[in-house]
Design an enzyme around this catalytic site. Structure first.
Site, mmCIF file in Angstrom:
data_model
loop_
_atom_site.group_PDB
_atom_site.id
_atom_site.type_symbol
_atom_site.label_atom_id
_atom_site.label_comp_id
_atom_site.label_asym_id
_atom_site.label_seq_id
_atom_site.Cartn_x
_atom_site.Cartn_y
_atom_site.Cartn_z
ATOM 1 N N LEU A 341 41.008 26.202 31.998
ATOM 2 C CA LEU A 341 41.116 27.434 31.028
ATOM 3 C C LEU A 341 42.516 27.801 30.918
ATOM 4 C CD1 LEU A 341 38.046 29.577 32.570
ATOM 5 C CD2 LEU A 341 38.437 28.968 30.250
ATOM 6 N N HIS A 342 43.204 27.384 31.939
ATOM 7 C CA HIS A 342 44.754 27.648 32.132
ATOM 8 C C HIS A 342 45.289 26.639 31.257
ATOM 9 C CE1 HIS A 342 43.564 30.342 35.503
ATOM 10 N NE2 HIS A 342 44.604 31.045 35.092
ATOM 11 N N GLY A 343 44.919 25.859 30.250
ATOM 12 C CA GLY A 343 45.658 24.820 29.527
ATOM 13 C C GLY A 343 46.056 23.638 30.210
#
Length: 462
Positions: A341-343
């Site tokens: 989710l944080h990439g």
């Protein structure tokens, strides 16, 4: 002229004037020191504090106006529900265009692709497909977007991905929303930029619910003031306090504190926007700084770092993987999902996966110690009226000592893990692998060695 009768009088007179000159010198030195201190505080105010707060307010005020406007629209009893969702889309598009225009096309792609996937027949694996499409879009942003632009808008895509995944996995207990409702939920102007994640049920409950009150306005103002306070600590005070530190661990704590305070700024800003947008105080509670700065355990830090995201990960990742992969596998998958989710940024992934292992070891060790000694020393604190342990901090002094030691160990880990998020040039583009390794190697990878020793101790006791 002054005449002296003998050398004794001369010596007495000389000593007297020497002391007077010394007193005058000390007075002048103290005056200059106080003047320099006042000048330093004035410089901090003029060159850091005032520009920081004024720029932050000018940045946030349009968001506040958009949230209040959305709330007025949502609570109007004279408009149809379709107008409510349409207004959410219009305000949301304006907010995303104004604050994250670099990712507007990516945002629209995410919403469109995931909605089309949800229209597939029921026998198709729609929920995994939605999650996979979100990962692909995250990977595209990480690998092919301009690093500065992606670092700026990554959080916006993350919030949108959390929303669409929640809708996809909730379809077994709730009907899928229509296109207008779906886009209204994802584009909601009160949560689309800074978050927090709110459920589709909470979003639809806004329509027609009149809940204006002075208490909620004061809560939003209080959140905003706290946000500005933590921003000033992050940008001004932390750097000033820890600037001349020659001890590397003290410097590491200062860099980590600055990073944590910037997170508190985002969290309280999102809470203020959510309250003004009409969401409940429970849904708008994002973080609890005192539980992080004065922690009982790393488990407590993880829970209170981002409460809505912790809830999302617990519902949609941990609980669904616990049955199949066990507790340790579920913990690793949860932190892996958080990294995605944080990439898929290496420093963030390294910190999150390290936290996954840290929290698992700490939880298991303290649970075992609490059981063996029948003492309230587990990672999670027992409620006073529910504590089943014979020994507590109120009747046994060493319980408090052990909890204090684990609290100090948690602060040590936070300083180590947060060291990489400094104010170097890589802050704007995201930190690299070499930056992470250099920062941790400068401290001898001490935190990781301590956790390995902790795990070894748990293995021996077990």
């Amino acid at each position: 002229m002054i005449f002296y009768d003998d050398s004794a009088d001369l010596e007495e007179h000389r000593v007297k004037y020497e002391f007077e000159d010394e007193d005058e010198y000390e007075y002048e030195y103290e005056y200059e020191f106080e003047e320099n201190q006042h000048q330093l505080v004035g410089d901090i105010y003029n060159h850091c504090l005032y520009p920081t707060v004024s720029d932050a307010l000018s940045y946030i005020i349009p968001l506040l106006i958009a949230s209040v406007s959305f709330r007025i629209l949502a609570q109007s009893r004279y408009i149809p529900v379709r107008v409510f969702h349409g207004g959410s889309i219009v305000f949301g598009l304006w907010v995303v265009q104004r604050y994250a225009s670099e990712c507007l096309y990516l945002f629209l792609t995410l919403v469109t692709v995931t909605y089309l996937i949800l229209q597939l027949p029921r026998h198709c694996p729609r929920s995994p497909a939605v999650g996979f499409s979100c990962i692909c879009i995250m990977l595209y942003g990480e690998k092919w977007m301009d690093p500065t632009s992606w670092h700026k808008v990554r959080g916006v895509i993350m919030i949108a991905a959390m929303k669409v995944v929640a809708v996809a996995f909730d379809e077994v207990v709730a009907p899928l929303p229509g296109a207008l409702e779906y886009m209204g939920y994802v584009f909601c102007p009160a949560t689309s930029i800074f978050g927090p994640w709110i459920s589709y049920k909470d979003y639809t409950a806004l329509y027609g619910a009149v809940n204006w009150s002075l208490q909620r306005v004061l809560l939003a103002v209080g959140y905003l003031l706290l946000a500005l306070f933590f921003l000033s600590v992050s940008n001004c005070w932390a750097e000033w306090i820890f600037a001349d530190s020659k001890w590397k661990w003290f410097e590491a704590y200062g860099d980590a504190l600055s990073f944590r305070c910037s997170h508190y700024f985002i969290s309280y800003t999102s809470g203020s926007l959510a309250v003004l947008g009409g969401f409940s105080s429970l849904a708008s509670t994002v973080t609890k700084p005192w539980s992080i700065e004065l922690p009982r355990s790393l488990v407590q830090v993880v829970i209170h770092w981002n409460i809505p995201m912790h809830t999302w990960l617990k519902i949609y990742v941990f609980r669904r993987s616990h049955v199949r992969f066990g507790k340790f596998g579920a913990v690793l998958l949860t932190y892996a999902a958080s990294s995605l989710l944080h990439g898929l940024n290496f420093p963030l992934a390294a910190v999150l996966l390290s936290l996954g292992f840290y929290t698992y070891v700490e939880y298991q060790l303290r649970f075992l110690l609490a059981y063996v000694f029948d003492a309230c020393i587990a990672a999670k604190n027992c409620a006073d009226y529910k504590c089943i342990h014979k020994r507590t901090s109120s009747n046994c002094w060493w319980v408090s000592v052990i909890n204090f030691i684990f609290s100090g160990l948690t602060v040590f880990h936070l300083a180590y893990l947060g060291l990489m998020f400094d104010t170097s040039e890589q802050q704007e583009t995201g930190y690299s692998y070499t930056h992470t390794m250099d920062k941790w190697s400068s401290l001898g990878f001490a935190s990781h060695w301590v956790v390995l020793a902790t795990y070894f101790a748990y293995f021996l006791i077990k």
